[in-house]
Design a protein around this motif. Sequence first.
Motif, mmCIF file in Angstrom:
data_model
loop_
_atom_site.group_PDB
_atom_site.id
_atom_site.type_symbol
_atom_site.label_atom_id
_atom_site.label_comp_id
_atom_site.label_asym_id
_atom_site.label_seq_id
_atom_site.Cartn_x
_atom_site.Cartn_y
_atom_site.Cartn_z
ATOM 1 N N CYS A 415 110.018 71.166 57.058
ATOM 2 C CA CYS A 415 109.212 69.936 56.988
ATOM 3 C C CYS A 415 109.201 69.349 55.576
ATOM 4 C CB CYS A 415 107.787 70.227 57.456
ATOM 5 S SG CYS A 415 107.641 70.709 59.190
ATOM 6 N N MET A 416 109.104 70.204 54.573
ATOM 7 C CA MET A 416 109.108 69.726 53.196
ATOM 8 C C MET A 416 110.443 69.074 52.834
ATOM 9 S SD MET A 416 106.414 69.978 51.244
ATOM 10 C CE MET A 416 107.141 70.133 49.629
ATOM 11 N N ASN A 417 111.537 69.705 53.212
ATOM 12 C CA ASN A 417 112.849 69.133 52.930
ATOM 13 C C ASN A 417 113.047 67.808 53.678
ATOM 14 O OD1 ASN A 417 113.912 71.131 51.147
ATOM 15 N ND2 ASN A 417 114.236 72.496 52.893
ATOM 16 N N THR A 418 112.444 67.706 54.857
ATOM 17 C CA THR A 418 112.530 66.446 55.606
ATOM 18 C C THR A 418 111.808 65.324 54.870
ATOM 19 O OG1 THR A 418 112.646 67.671 57.694
ATOM 20 C CG2 THR A 418 112.024 65.352 57.806
ATOM 21 N N LEU A 419 110.597 65.595 54.391
ATOM 22 C CA LEU A 419 109.858 64.571 53.657
ATOM 23 C C LEU A 419 110.566 64.184 52.364
ATOM 24 C CD1 LEU A 419 106.147 65.753 54.104
ATOM 25 C CD2 LEU A 419 107.321 63.901 55.280
ATOM 26 N N ILE A 420 111.115 65.186 51.672
ATOM 27 C CA ILE A 420 111.841 64.882 50.433
ATOM 28 C C ILE A 420 113.070 64.021 50.726
ATOM 29 C CG2 ILE A 420 113.179 65.913 48.559
ATOM 30 C CD1 ILE A 420 111.274 68.274 48.631
ATOM 31 N N SER A 421 113.745 64.325 51.823
ATOM 32 C CA SER A 421 114.909 63.524 52.197
ATOM 33 C C SER A 421 114.512 62.096 52.545
ATOM 34 C CB SER A 421 115.628 64.183 53.375
ATOM 35 O OG SER A 421 116.728 63.420 53.796
ATOM 36 N N ILE A 422 113.375 61.935 53.213
ATOM 37 C CA ILE A 422 112.892 60.582 53.535
ATOM 38 C C ILE A 422 112.576 59.815 52.257
ATOM 39 C CG2 ILE A 422 110.995 59.302 54.591
ATOM 40 C CD1 ILE A 422 110.878 61.428 56.755
ATOM 41 N N PHE A 423 111.936 60.478 51.296
ATOM 42 C CA PHE A 423 111.596 59.820 50.038
ATOM 43 C C PHE A 423 112.845 59.437 49.239
ATOM 44 C CE2 PHE A 423 107.358 62.316 50.026
ATOM 45 C CZ PHE A 423 106.800 61.364 50.855
ATOM 46 N N ARG A 424 113.820 60.315 49.215
ATOM 47 C CA ARG A 424 115.009 60.060 48.397
ATOM 48 C C ARG A 424 115.911 58.994 49.008
ATOM 49 N NH1 ARG A 424 116.294 64.499 44.825
ATOM 50 N NH2 ARG A 424 118.501 64.048 45.084
ATOM 51 N N GLU A 425 115.953 58.912 50.335
ATOM 52 C CA GLU A 425 116.836 57.952 51.000
ATOM 53 C C GLU A 425 116.141 56.658 51.375
ATOM 54 O OE1 GLU A 425 119.982 58.476 51.225
ATOM 55 O OE2 GLU A 425 119.877 60.521 50.451
ATOM 56 N N ASP A 426 114.897 56.511 51.021
ATOM 57 C CA ASP A 426 114.136 55.317 51.399
ATOM 58 C C ASP A 426 114.615 54.110 50.589
ATOM 59 O OD1 ASP A 426 112.324 53.565 52.411
ATOM 60 O OD2 ASP A 426 110.608 54.365 51.321
ATOM 61 N N GLN A 427 114.995 53.046 51.293
ATOM 62 C CA GLN A 427 115.463 51.831 50.643
ATOM 63 C C GLN A 427 114.444 50.700 50.684
ATOM 64 O OE1 GLN A 427 118.268 51.661 48.999
ATOM 65 N NE2 GLN A 427 119.054 53.680 49.599
ATOM 66 N N THR A 428 113.523 50.752 51.643
ATOM 67 C CA THR A 428 112.550 49.670 51.805
ATOM 68 C C THR A 428 111.171 50.018 51.278
ATOM 69 O OG1 THR A 428 111.965 50.436 54.038
ATOM 70 C CG2 THR A 428 113.785 48.861 53.832
ATOM 71 N N GLY A 429 110.832 51.285 51.191
ATOM 72 C CA GLY A 429 109.518 51.702 50.728
ATOM 73 C C GLY A 429 108.493 51.880 51.826
ATOM 74 N N THR A 430 108.774 51.383 53.024
ATOM 75 C CA THR A 430 107.805 51.504 54.118
ATOM 76 C C THR A 430 107.669 52.945 54.625
ATOM 77 O OG1 THR A 430 108.320 49.230 54.756
ATOM 78 C CG2 THR A 430 107.144 50.576 56.356
ATOM 79 N N PRO A 431 108.754 53.680 54.878
ATOM 80 C CA PRO A 431 108.578 55.085 55.299
ATOM 81 C C PRO A 431 107.827 55.931 54.273
ATOM 82 C CG PRO A 431 110.808 54.350 55.742
ATOM 83 C CD PRO A 431 110.169 53.290 54.914
#
Length: 798
Positions: A415-431
Amino acid sequence: MALKGKKRTAPATSAPSKKRKLPANSKPRTATTQSKKGKERAADRGYIEVPGNHGDEDTEDSDLSEEDAGLLEEFGDGAGFLNTLDRKGISTSKKETERLKQLNKPVRKPNVDDDLPSIDSHDEDEDAWSSGIDDDADTTSQSSVNDSDQDSDAEMSYERVPRKVQEPREAKTDRHIQGLPIKSADGRIHSTGMKTAAPPSSDEEGNDTDESAEEQEMPVEVNRIDDVATGARFGRPAVIDIVGNKSRTARIQGAKDQIASICQEIIAEPENSLGLLRRLHTFSLEKITSPSHPEPVLNNIMIRKLATLSQLAVFKDIIPGYRIRALTDKERAEKVSQMVARTRDWEQGFVLVYQNYLRSLEAELKAKSELAEVALKCMCTLATEVTHFNFRTNLITCIVARLSKKSWDEASDLCMNTLISIFREDQTGTPSLEAVQLLNRMIKEKHFNVHPEVLTCLLHLRLKTELNVRASDSKVDKNIQSKGKAAARRAKGKPTEQPHISKKAQKALKERKEIEREMRDAEAEVDKEERANSHTETLKLLFVLYFRILKHPRPTPLLPAALQGISKFAHLINIDFFKDLMQVLKDLILRDVEGNPSDDSEFGADATTDIRHRLLCIVTAFELLSGQGEALNIDLTDFVNHLYAVILPVSLSLQVEAPPPSAFVSKFGNSKPASIADMLFRALNIVFSPRSSGNTAIHWRSAAFGKRLLIASLNWPPSSTLRALEFVESLVAKDPKLEALLSTEDRRVDGIYLPEVDDPQLCHPFGTSFWELSLLQQHHYDGRVREAAHSLSNYTRS
């Protein structure tokens, strides 16, 4: 004028122009009398003679031409069947045919055993309304003509009687009949049960209550046909037949084959595969039922895992690159092309299938069943791979809820790696904004009783390099005046940034902006202003969470992560909060000192944790003032004194170089926490950096820190001792007055050195010398340390 609009008939030339008066007792001529004198109509005749057929063959032949006669002689045998035709039947008129049909129709006599009325009439006075026609056609036509002559607008008695459907007595006893059996695709014959022929009438229900009650008690079976999701379709056996196989090997193999073929067809043509998606989802259910088999059949756990992972692979491949929204009422009402309608139907159906899949994953995760681990992996994969698609918030909610417990395991790492991946790949800022909102709410509801590793994922937010505004700003890179202020300035004749725009121009501008927004959505471009606004809101929530942890009355395990986050995003904090934040950090340092006084005899893990917290507070304070905080005139003497006081306790720590224990295993490899030695020397570099201390540092402060670092290096490992020697050498190089401490010759100084005083200004550092260098040079076991000590003791300024 009264006759205008009507067509006048021309008078007959043969008839006289004078009008004749009819006698009073004369009757109007009927159709019968008219047919006798005048020419009879063909429709009223009983038989219509065939033209040219007078019963004489000679006359018939005489009408033929020579060519027709020759053909008749040549092919006469082929036309011989014409002589066998019924001449009278051919010449019978339609009216005569109907009369003969009604005349020869058999009349069914009703049974008189019961008290029900006759089916031919509902009442004795209604002899004219019957189910059959018993009179001949002439009588019927004559009576209808007479009635119409009397009063055509009068309502007859039979017209006022409502129509009722009557059934014969035999039909009432055979309403339930046996249906024909059907044969399914697998060769089995199924019975369709009893079927109802016709519903009973109201009169029969009132008189035959016993019979109707018995008929209602009889069960009526409905023909159950399996749908696409469960039945035998597309040349495949039914799902329940595969799952219900007694052989476990055959059961799993059959499921594998069908799941593989279904996945291939779905990927080949996704737009026409909603039924196959539902069928694939059926294999992942715990209990499978179908209309033909209402009893649930327990599914194998291996088949469920295969189906769940297969759905994951299929959804990753066929999910579109845009978000599907629900259609509005206006969009449903408008007419679209067939292709657009088909695409809309597929999108709405696909969202429903995807929603059912996510609901099943969430149910398995909450139930903590055997598929909970597989369900969590599927949800984490979808949240990472298809973050842009629907139900992203639901996926992140399940992941954050999994991190709310105090323990830590492999699922927490996922779960932690998933959240980190979402933060690092986020292009719009909404997620990222949604994830921070959910984390903030979860930590608040748990009263900060969560694992400290949860907050480490927030250090990967893409805010440090992509947001160059303060967190308190409501607008990014814009300073536009309001409409009211602009109008007031224009009224005074002053220039404004906003020109005057008419209502028509404003309407056109609004429409143009709407079109531009739709074009951006279609092109999937990231709006920089919207992204900056999302990052600003994320930063606000982030600092609200951090400040809430700092001001908590009791120390929480989340404090180190909060201090690390503040020190990383310090350049984005509003400068108005700096003084309050510095006071909070100072209170935290004092609380750690008062709560755990230094005791050399008892130095364990708690003391190491307190030292770590104090160093984090000091580093955070210096990080705050190393950026935009330089504009503020804030005295950091207290933090310098605390840093000077913490050096001796650090020298007694056995884990000075060991990083803090971390249960989180990151797959990115750059989230290793800093050790106590790293934080100490980072704080020292900030304090004595040219930006903080100016071009020249205070000589008594440099001497005091150099002397205490050399004392502490006697107990440190070789790597930390080397770092201490290098730092002392840099201090000597900056301040020439420190060279006196390298010499052992007698000199005149004020005061005696007080090593136990924790104030660098009051300890009189020039009352002593760096005699620790001689000890390290002669007796240290590491050759690198001996060499570095020898180099520093023989330092000469170039």
